[in-house]
Write a protein that holds these residues in place. Structure first.
Motif, mmCIF file in Angstrom:
data_model
loop_
_atom_site.group_PDB
_atom_site.id
_atom_site.type_symbol
_atom_site.label_atom_id
_atom_site.label_comp_id
_atom_site.label_asym_id
_atom_site.label_seq_id
_atom_site.Cartn_x
_atom_site.Cartn_y
_atom_site.Cartn_z
ATOM 1 N N ARG A 7 -37.260 0.583 17.104
ATOM 2 C CA ARG A 7 -36.320 0.356 18.222
ATOM 3 C C ARG A 7 -35.749 -1.057 18.220
ATOM 4 O O ARG A 7 -34.658 -1.296 18.716
ATOM 5 C CB ARG A 7 -37.014 0.621 19.555
ATOM 6 C CG ARG A 7 -38.117 -0.361 19.868
ATOM 7 C CD ARG A 7 -38.764 -0.055 21.218
ATOM 8 N NE ARG A 7 -39.951 -0.843 21.407
ATOM 9 C CZ ARG A 7 -39.962 -2.087 21.890
ATOM 10 N NH1 ARG A 7 -38.847 -2.660 22.251
ATOM 11 N NH2 ARG A 7 -41.090 -2.746 22.032
ATOM 12 N N ASN A 8 -36.466 -2.020 17.637
ATOM 13 C CA ASN A 8 -36.003 -3.410 17.633
ATOM 14 C C ASN A 8 -35.312 -3.803 16.333
ATOM 15 O O ASN A 8 -34.910 -4.937 16.170
ATOM 16 C CB ASN A 8 -37.176 -4.364 17.875
ATOM 17 C CG ASN A 8 -37.701 -4.270 19.284
ATOM 18 O OD1 ASN A 8 -36.960 -3.947 20.187
ATOM 19 N ND2 ASN A 8 -38.979 -4.534 19.454
ATOM 20 N N LYS A 16 -31.115 -16.794 24.165
ATOM 21 C CA LYS A 16 -31.012 -15.365 23.900
ATOM 22 C C LYS A 16 -29.992 -15.201 22.783
ATOM 23 O O LYS A 16 -28.807 -15.464 22.957
ATOM 24 C CB LYS A 16 -30.565 -14.634 25.167
ATOM 25 C CG LYS A 16 -30.574 -13.147 25.052
ATOM 26 C CD LYS A 16 -30.221 -12.518 26.399
ATOM 27 C CE LYS A 16 -30.249 -11.013 26.307
ATOM 28 N NZ LYS A 16 -29.935 -10.401 27.608
ATOM 29 N N GLY A 17 -30.477 -14.793 21.621
ATOM 30 C CA GLY A 17 -29.621 -14.680 20.452
ATOM 31 C C GLY A 17 -29.111 -13.267 20.244
ATOM 32 O O GLY A 17 -29.178 -12.412 21.130
ATOM 33 N N GLU A 18 -28.625 -13.029 19.048
ATOM 34 C CA GLU A 18 -28.071 -11.740 18.663
ATOM 35 C C GLU A 18 -29.070 -10.617 18.920
ATOM 36 O O GLU A 18 -30.250 -10.723 18.601
ATOM 37 C CB GLU A 18 -27.708 -11.785 17.177
ATOM 38 C CG GLU A 18 -27.022 -10.552 16.675
ATOM 39 C CD GLU A 18 -26.586 -10.682 15.224
ATOM 40 O OE1 GLU A 18 -26.521 -9.641 14.567
ATOM 41 O OE2 GLU A 18 -26.317 -11.793 14.762
ATOM 42 N N GLY A 19 -28.615 -9.562 19.538
ATOM 43 C CA GLY A 19 -29.462 -8.420 19.833
ATOM 44 C C GLY A 19 -30.463 -8.676 20.950
ATOM 45 O O GLY A 19 -31.344 -7.867 21.191
ATOM 46 N N LYS A 79 -47.844 -19.420 23.580
ATOM 47 C CA LYS A 79 -48.738 -18.982 24.656
ATOM 48 C C LYS A 79 -48.082 -17.937 25.558
ATOM 49 O O LYS A 79 -48.762 -17.080 26.115
ATOM 50 C CB LYS A 79 -49.194 -20.180 25.480
ATOM 51 C CG LYS A 79 -50.101 -21.118 24.694
ATOM 52 C CD LYS A 79 -50.372 -22.398 25.445
ATOM 53 C CE LYS A 79 -51.179 -23.353 24.571
ATOM 54 N NZ LYS A 79 -51.229 -24.698 25.134
ATOM 55 N N ALA A 80 -46.757 -17.996 25.689
ATOM 56 C CA ALA A 80 -46.041 -17.062 26.562
ATOM 57 C C ALA A 80 -45.811 -15.701 25.911
ATOM 58 O O ALA A 80 -45.569 -14.717 26.608
ATOM 59 C CB ALA A 80 -44.697 -17.657 26.978
ATOM 60 N N CYS A 81 -45.905 -15.631 24.593
ATOM 61 C CA CYS A 81 -45.614 -14.391 23.882
ATOM 62 C C CYS A 81 -46.795 -13.427 23.955
ATOM 63 O O CYS A 81 -47.865 -13.701 23.416
ATOM 64 C CB CYS A 81 -45.271 -14.674 22.421
ATOM 65 S SG CYS A 81 -44.857 -13.181 21.496
ATOM 66 N N CYS A 88 -41.143 -8.182 18.798
ATOM 67 C CA CYS A 88 -40.528 -8.815 19.970
ATOM 68 C C CYS A 88 -39.900 -7.768 20.893
ATOM 69 O O CYS A 88 -39.094 -6.943 20.464
ATOM 70 C CB CYS A 88 -39.471 -9.824 19.528
ATOM 71 S SG CYS A 88 -38.621 -10.637 20.893
ATOM 72 N N SER A 89 -40.267 -7.805 22.162
ATOM 73 C CA SER A 89 -39.707 -6.865 23.142
ATOM 74 C C SER A 89 -38.497 -7.452 23.878
ATOM 75 O O SER A 89 -37.979 -6.826 24.790
ATOM 76 C CB SER A 89 -40.779 -6.475 24.160
ATOM 77 O OG SER A 89 -41.143 -7.607 24.932
ATOM 78 N N GLN A 90 -38.069 -8.633 23.495
ATOM 79 C CA GLN A 90 -36.946 -9.337 24.120
ATOM 80 C C GLN A 90 -37.200 -9.606 25.597
ATOM 81 O O GLN A 90 -36.291 -9.591 26.416
ATOM 82 C CB GLN A 90 -35.631 -8.566 23.919
ATOM 83 C CG GLN A 90 -35.298 -8.352 22.482
ATOM 84 C CD GLN A 90 -34.905 -6.930 22.199
ATOM 85 O OE1 GLN A 90 -35.114 -6.019 22.985
ATOM 86 N NE2 GLN A 90 -34.342 -6.719 21.029
#
Length: 174
Positions: free
Chosen positions: A3-4, A58-61, A81-83, A41-43
């Motif tokens: 999906r990503n 916030k980049g492409e996609g 740490k945030a991921c 990555c779930s964005q």
């Protein structure tokens, strides 16, 4: 197809951009490799919110990317740490990323104009000055010392610094 995962070349074709016109985005530090990053990555944008230097955009996609026009990376690990998606992984032998600064031919010093901005900003002393044939100093990069932090990028008055990504092979971390 995950999906990503998306085909950047198809998107560039539709937008009328050649493959060379679009350089790959620079991902946040501790990105395992591009495919792993895109798969995991779930964005969610948590890394963007956590970055104290606000260099993540916030980049492409919708995927996070680094914008060195906004400043340098201090490797504070806030994005790591945030991921919660495991898109950013700190492996014991892994550097934060495989970026190195590179000096393009448009550098003012190569045109006989004295400038030492990048050398002055380099905290690791990877940038040094050497006299060139015109009798002024030109920057030189020790790639072993360069962390790819981008401190030299934003301050360059001629935009002559580029950050080159050296992606590790998939087998490097298995």
């Amino acid at each position: 197809m995950n999906r990503n995962t998306f085909d950047r070349s198809r998107r560039n074709f539709i937008l009328g951009q050649s493959r060379q016109a679009s350089s790959p985005p620079i991902r946040p530090p501790w990105s395992y490799n591009e495919q792993h990053f895109l798969d995991c990555c779930s964005q969610c944008q948590q890394c963007l919110d956590a970055c104290p230097g606000n260099i993540l955009i916030k980049g492409e996609g919708g995927f996070p990317a680094v914008d060195f026009n906004k400043g340098e990376c201090t490797f504070c690990e806030a994005c790591l740490k945030a991921c919660n998606d495991d898109a950013l992984l700190k492996l014991s032998s892994q550097k934060p990323w495989q970026l190195k600064a590179s000096i393009k031919p448009e550098c003012l010093t190569f045109k006989g104009i004295a400038c030492q901005t990048c050398v002055d900003m380099c905290g690791t002393r990877a940038m040094t000055s050497l006299f060139n044939p015109q009798g002024i100093t030109s920057p030189r990069i020790d790639t072993d010392l360069c962390t790819g932090c981008g401190a030299c990028f934003q301050v360059c008055p001629s935009g002559s610094i580029e950050m080159i990504t050296l992606q590790p092979a998939e087998s490097d971390h298995e």
